[in-house]
Design a protein around this motif. Structure first.
Motif, PDB file in Angstrom:
ATOM      1  N   GLN A  59       0.831  -1.206   0.000  1.00 34.20           N
ATOM      2  CA  GLN A  59       0.000   0.000   0.000  1.00 34.20           C
ATOM      3  C   GLN A  59       0.862   1.251   0.000  1.00 34.20           C
ATOM      4  O   GLN A  59       0.602   2.198  -0.747  1.00 34.20           O
ATOM      5  N   ALA A  60       1.904   1.266   0.804  1.00 36.98           N
ATOM      6  CA  ALA A  60       2.790   2.423   0.852  1.00 36.98           C
ATOM      7  C   ALA A  60       3.435   2.660  -0.519  1.00 36.98           C
ATOM      8  O   ALA A  60       3.564   3.802  -0.961  1.00 36.98           O
ATOM      9  N   THR A  61       3.804   1.593  -1.204  1.00 39.43           N
ATOM     10  CA  THR A  61       4.410   1.711  -2.535  1.00 39.43           C
ATOM     11  C   THR A  61       3.386   2.201  -3.556  1.00 39.43           C
ATOM     12  O   THR A  61       3.687   3.044  -4.402  1.00 39.43           O
ATOM     13  N   ALA A  62       2.151   1.682  -3.484  1.00 43.76           N
ATOM     14  CA  ALA A  62       1.084   2.129  -4.392  1.00 43.76           C
ATOM     15  C   ALA A  62       0.847   3.623  -4.225  1.00 43.76           C
ATOM     16  O   ALA A  62       0.709   4.352  -5.218  1.00 43.76           O
ATOM     17  N   ASP A  63       0.815   4.090  -2.977  1.00 47.60           N
ATOM     18  CA  ASP A  63       0.601   5.514  -2.719  1.00 47.60           C
ATOM     19  C   ASP A  63       1.776   6.347  -3.233  1.00 47.60           C
ATOM     20  O   ASP A  63       1.583   7.408  -3.816  1.00 47.60           O
ATOM     21  N   PHE A  64       2.992   5.857  -3.019  1.00 46.93           N
ATOM     22  CA  PHE A  64       4.190   6.603  -3.398  1.00 46.93           C
ATOM     23  C   PHE A  64       4.307   6.748  -4.908  1.00 46.93           C
ATOM     24  O   PHE A  64       4.539   7.832  -5.430  1.00 46.93           O
ATOM     25  N   PHE A  65       4.149   5.635  -5.628  1.00 48.40           N
ATOM     26  CA  PHE A  65       4.334   5.657  -7.078  1.00 48.40           C
ATOM     27  C   PHE A  65       3.033   5.854  -7.861  1.00 48.40           C
ATOM     28  O   PHE A  65       3.056   5.951  -9.084  1.00 48.40           O
ATOM     29  N   GLN A  66       1.889   5.861  -7.150  1.00 47.77           N
ATOM     30  CA  GLN A  66       0.595   6.024  -7.809  1.00 47.77           C
ATOM     31  C   GLN A  66       0.354   4.951  -8.865  1.00 47.77           C
ATOM     32  O   GLN A  66      -0.101   5.226  -9.982  1.00 47.77           O
ATOM     33  N   ARG A  67       0.663   3.705  -8.486  1.00 45.21           N
ATOM     34  CA  ARG A  67       0.436   2.548  -9.359  1.00 45.21           C
ATOM     35  C   ARG A  67      -0.116   1.411  -8.512  1.00 45.21           C
ATOM     36  O   ARG A  67       0.280   1.240  -7.352  1.00 45.21           O
ATOM     37  N   GLU A  68      -1.007   0.622  -9.095  1.00 45.83           N
ATOM     38  CA  GLU A  68      -1.518  -0.541  -8.388  1.00 45.83           C
ATOM     39  C   GLU A  68      -0.336  -1.439  -8.006  1.00 45.83           C
ATOM     40  O   GLU A  68       0.580  -1.655  -8.804  1.00 45.83           O
ATOM     41  N   THR A  69      -0.359  -1.934  -6.781  1.00 44.92           N
ATOM     42  CA  THR A  69       0.747  -2.739  -6.276  1.00 44.92           C
ATOM     43  C   THR A  69       0.195  -3.983  -5.588  1.00 44.92           C
ATOM     44  O   THR A  69      -0.778  -3.913  -4.844  1.00 44.92           O
ATOM     45  N   TYR A 108      -1.681 -12.988  -3.330  1.00 47.57           N
ATOM     46  CA  TYR A 108      -1.288 -11.591  -3.276  1.00 47.57           C
ATOM     47  C   TYR A 108      -2.520 -10.730  -3.022  1.00 47.57           C
ATOM     48  O   TYR A 108      -3.591 -11.010  -3.526  1.00 47.57           O
ATOM     49  N   ASN A 109      -2.349  -9.655  -2.254  1.00 45.89           N
ATOM     50  CA  ASN A 109      -3.388  -8.653  -2.104  1.00 45.89           C
ATOM     51  C   ASN A 109      -3.067  -7.503  -3.043  1.00 45.89           C
ATOM     52  O   ASN A 109      -1.898  -7.155  -3.235  1.00 45.89           O
ATOM     53  N   SER A 110      -4.102  -6.915  -3.613  1.00 46.84           N
ATOM     54  CA  SER A 110      -3.944  -5.783  -4.511  1.00 46.84           C
ATOM     55  C   SER A 110      -4.215  -4.489  -3.740  1.00 46.84           C
ATOM     56  O   SER A 110      -5.165  -4.414  -2.969  1.00 46.84           O
ATOM     57  N   TYR A 111      -3.370  -3.487  -3.966  1.00 48.38           N
ATOM     58  CA  TYR A 111      -3.549  -2.186  -3.346  1.00 48.38           C
ATOM     59  C   TYR A 111      -3.524  -1.114  -4.417  1.00 48.38           C
ATOM     60  O   TYR A 111      -2.627  -1.079  -5.248  1.00 48.38           O
ATOM     61  N   LYS A 112      -4.520  -0.258  -4.397  1.00 50.02           N
ATOM     62  CA  LYS A 112      -4.595   0.856  -5.327  1.00 50.02           C
ATOM     63  C   LYS A 112      -4.148   2.121  -4.599  1.00 50.02           C
ATOM     64  O   LYS A 112      -4.313   2.234  -3.387  1.00 50.02           O
ATOM     65  N   PRO A 113      -3.599   3.096  -5.309  1.00 49.96           N
ATOM     66  CA  PRO A 113      -3.175   4.348  -4.664  1.00 49.96           C
ATOM     67  C   PRO A 113      -4.339   5.007  -3.940  1.00 49.96           C
ATOM     68  O   PRO A 113      -5.462   5.064  -4.465  1.00 49.96           O
ATOM     69  N   GLN A 114      -4.090   5.494  -2.714  1.00 54.17           N
ATOM     70  CA  GLN A 114      -5.135   6.158  -1.936  1.00 54.17           C
ATOM     71  C   GLN A 114      -4.850   7.633  -1.722  1.00 54.17           C
ATOM     72  O   GLN A 114      -5.707   8.347  -1.235  1.00 54.17           O
ATOM     73  N   LYS A 115      -3.640   8.064  -2.022  1.00 56.61           N
ATOM     74  CA  LYS A 115      -3.293   9.461  -1.764  1.00 56.61           C
ATOM     75  C   LYS A 115      -2.995  10.175  -3.046  1.00 56.61           C
ATOM     76  O   LYS A 115      -2.542   9.648  -3.989  1.00 56.61           O
TER      77      LYS A 115
END
Length: 115
Positions: A59-69, A108-115
């Motif tokens: 999740q932190a990576t998805a938020d940082f790079f604005q890419r699904e992780t 795997y869990n999918s995380y989308k950017p939240q910020k």
């Protein structure tokens, strides 16, 4: 944010608009993590001093790079592609056609950017 972190964040332009990020690392897809130690140890527990519970690494990576992780929901192991099949081996075989990491259990869990 530091200059170095800002430079890394700006590198999101290197990703295509449809790019995803996938972590095979142990527990990278586990949310709301609270670290613990067996007293009197105070090593992992020190991470709880701020921002508890922790977001997942994914999740932190998805938020940082604005890419699904995607992040693994358990420990992970290395597999080698040998003769068209993924195999767990103690040593890297010379004839492999690929290396992959796979969660030991779960997926795997999918995380989308939240910020």
């Amino acid at each position: 944010m530091t200059k170095k972190a800002l430079k890394v964040k700006n590198n999101k332009k290197l990703f295509s608009s449809t790019a995803i990020i996938k972590f095979w690392g142990c527990n990278s897809g586990i949310s709301n993590w609270v670290y613990s130690d067996t007293p009197p140890a105070y090593y992992w527990s020190a991470l709880n001093e701020k921002n508890v519970p922790k977001p997942s690494v994914a999740q932190a990576t998805a938020d940082f790079f604005q890419r699904e992780t995607f992040g693994a929901t358990s420990g992970s192991h290395i597999e080698f592609l040998v003769n068209g099949k993924w195999q767990i081996m103690k040593k890297q075989p010379k004839n492999h056609k690929g290396i992959g990491l796979h969660p030991d259990k779960g997926d795997y869990n999918s995380y989308k950017p939240q910020k």
